[in-house]
Motif scaffolding. Structure first.
Motif, mmCIF file in Angstrom:
data_model
loop_
_atom_site.group_PDB
_atom_site.id
_atom_site.type_symbol
_atom_site.label_atom_id
_atom_site.label_comp_id
_atom_site.label_asym_id
_atom_site.label_seq_id
_atom_site.Cartn_x
_atom_site.Cartn_y
_atom_site.Cartn_z
ATOM 1 N N GLN A 48 -21.409 36.051 86.909
ATOM 2 C CA GLN A 48 -20.365 36.724 86.136
ATOM 3 C C GLN A 48 -20.816 36.950 84.710
ATOM 4 O O GLN A 48 -20.615 38.019 84.157
ATOM 5 N N LYS A 49 -21.435 35.962 84.088
ATOM 6 C CA LYS A 49 -21.867 36.099 82.702
ATOM 7 C C LYS A 49 -22.966 37.146 82.578
ATOM 8 O O LYS A 49 -22.951 37.973 81.691
ATOM 9 N N GLU A 50 -23.954 37.098 83.481
ATOM 10 C CA GLU A 50 -25.061 38.044 83.401
ATOM 11 C C GLU A 50 -24.615 39.458 83.744
ATOM 12 O O GLU A 50 -25.104 40.420 83.202
ATOM 13 N N GLY A 51 -23.696 39.577 84.691
ATOM 14 C CA GLY A 51 -23.271 40.895 85.153
ATOM 15 C C GLY A 51 -22.286 41.570 84.224
ATOM 16 O O GLY A 51 -21.872 42.694 84.478
ATOM 17 N N GLY A 52 -21.873 40.903 83.176
ATOM 18 C CA GLY A 52 -20.957 41.523 82.230
ATOM 19 C C GLY A 52 -19.569 41.743 82.792
ATOM 20 O O GLY A 52 -18.834 42.605 82.342
ATOM 21 N N GLN A 53 -19.202 40.993 83.807
ATOM 22 C CA GLN A 53 -17.899 41.179 84.439
ATOM 23 C C GLN A 53 -16.862 40.223 83.866
ATOM 24 O O GLN A 53 -16.021 39.714 84.586
ATOM 25 N N LEU A 73 -11.741 26.328 82.767
ATOM 26 C CA LEU A 73 -12.549 26.854 83.875
ATOM 27 C C LEU A 73 -12.868 28.329 83.669
ATOM 28 O O LEU A 73 -14.003 28.766 83.857
ATOM 29 N N LEU A 74 -11.872 29.097 83.281
ATOM 30 C CA LEU A 74 -12.063 30.543 83.095
ATOM 31 C C LEU A 74 -12.967 30.839 81.903
ATOM 32 O O LEU A 74 -13.820 31.728 81.974
ATOM 33 N N ALA A 75 -12.777 30.107 80.823
ATOM 34 C CA ALA A 75 -13.614 30.323 79.636
ATOM 35 C C ALA A 75 -15.070 29.974 79.930
ATOM 36 O O ALA A 75 -15.986 30.692 79.511
ATOM 37 N N GLU A 76 -15.294 28.888 80.673
ATOM 38 C CA GLU A 76 -16.663 28.517 81.035
ATOM 39 C C GLU A 76 -17.311 29.571 81.928
ATOM 40 O O GLU A 76 -18.525 29.698 81.957
ATOM 41 N N ALA A 77 -16.493 30.317 82.658
ATOM 42 C CA ALA A 77 -17.001 31.394 83.507
ATOM 43 C C ALA A 77 -17.201 32.683 82.701
ATOM 44 O O ALA A 77 -17.604 33.704 83.254
#
Length: 180
Positions: A48-53, A73-77
């Motif tokens: 998710q972080k790398e894909g810019g989603q 949880l959401l912020a860490e994602a």
């Protein structure tokens, strides 16, 4: 209570008591536990972080402990989370800001999640925002509950306690719709 207090303090936690004569007593315990994340969750988070989603998520949750854990949880994602404590705040925030998805607790004060969802879906002032994906967050797990929430206009259902893998699956559906 003295034993509980000592145990909580030994775990570097805090304990508090609120008592109202004639109404009852609430005991609050806060313990600093680290969440254990399995490798499948880590892979999804990295993707998710790398894909810019990264999504703009409106979290509607009146229970502070649930809100804190879900927000973390959401912020860490890598997602951006805005918190609302009741359905009325959801409506106000949605009118003022853009979000990709709403995670809506069903039981909240002022305006519950079902009624807030109905107001969003029937709104004439929200424009396209009235079609935002809304996921019910609830401990209700009786037969027919899921259908009741979907009939109210919610797009999906995530049971509490919220598991990261269920949350990730739901959010992946939002991302796939955004890409299309």
């Amino acid at each position: 209570m003295a034993i509980v207090k000592r145990l909580v303090e030994m775990m570097n936690g805090r304990i508090g008591i609120d008592s109202q004569p004639g109404e009852g007593t609430e005991v609050h315990v806060v313990l600093p536990f680290k969440l254990q994340v399995d490798t499948s969750q880590t892979k999804t988070t990295a993707t998710q972080k790398e894909g810019g989603q990264n999504l703009r998520i409106l979290l509607a949750e009146d229970e502070p402990t649930h809100a804190l854990s879900i927000r973390k949880l959401l912020a860490e994602a890598g997602h951006h989370v805005t918190h609302a404590e009741d359905g009325r705040q959801v409506l106000d925030l949605l009118a003022a800001q853009d979000f990709d998805v709403i995670l809506m607790d069903v039981q909240m004060p002022v305006l519950n999640g079902v009624n807030a969802t109905k107001e969003i879906r029937q709104s004439t002032s929200l424009g396209n925002k009235k079609d935002i994906p809304i996921f019910a967050l609830t401990a209700y797990a009786m037969i027919g509950d899921r259908e009741k929430f979907l009939d109210a206009g919610m797009d999906d259902y995530i049971s509490k306690p919220v598991r990261m893998k269920d949350l990730v699956k739901a959010l992946e559906r939002v991302v796939s719709v955004k890409k299309a």
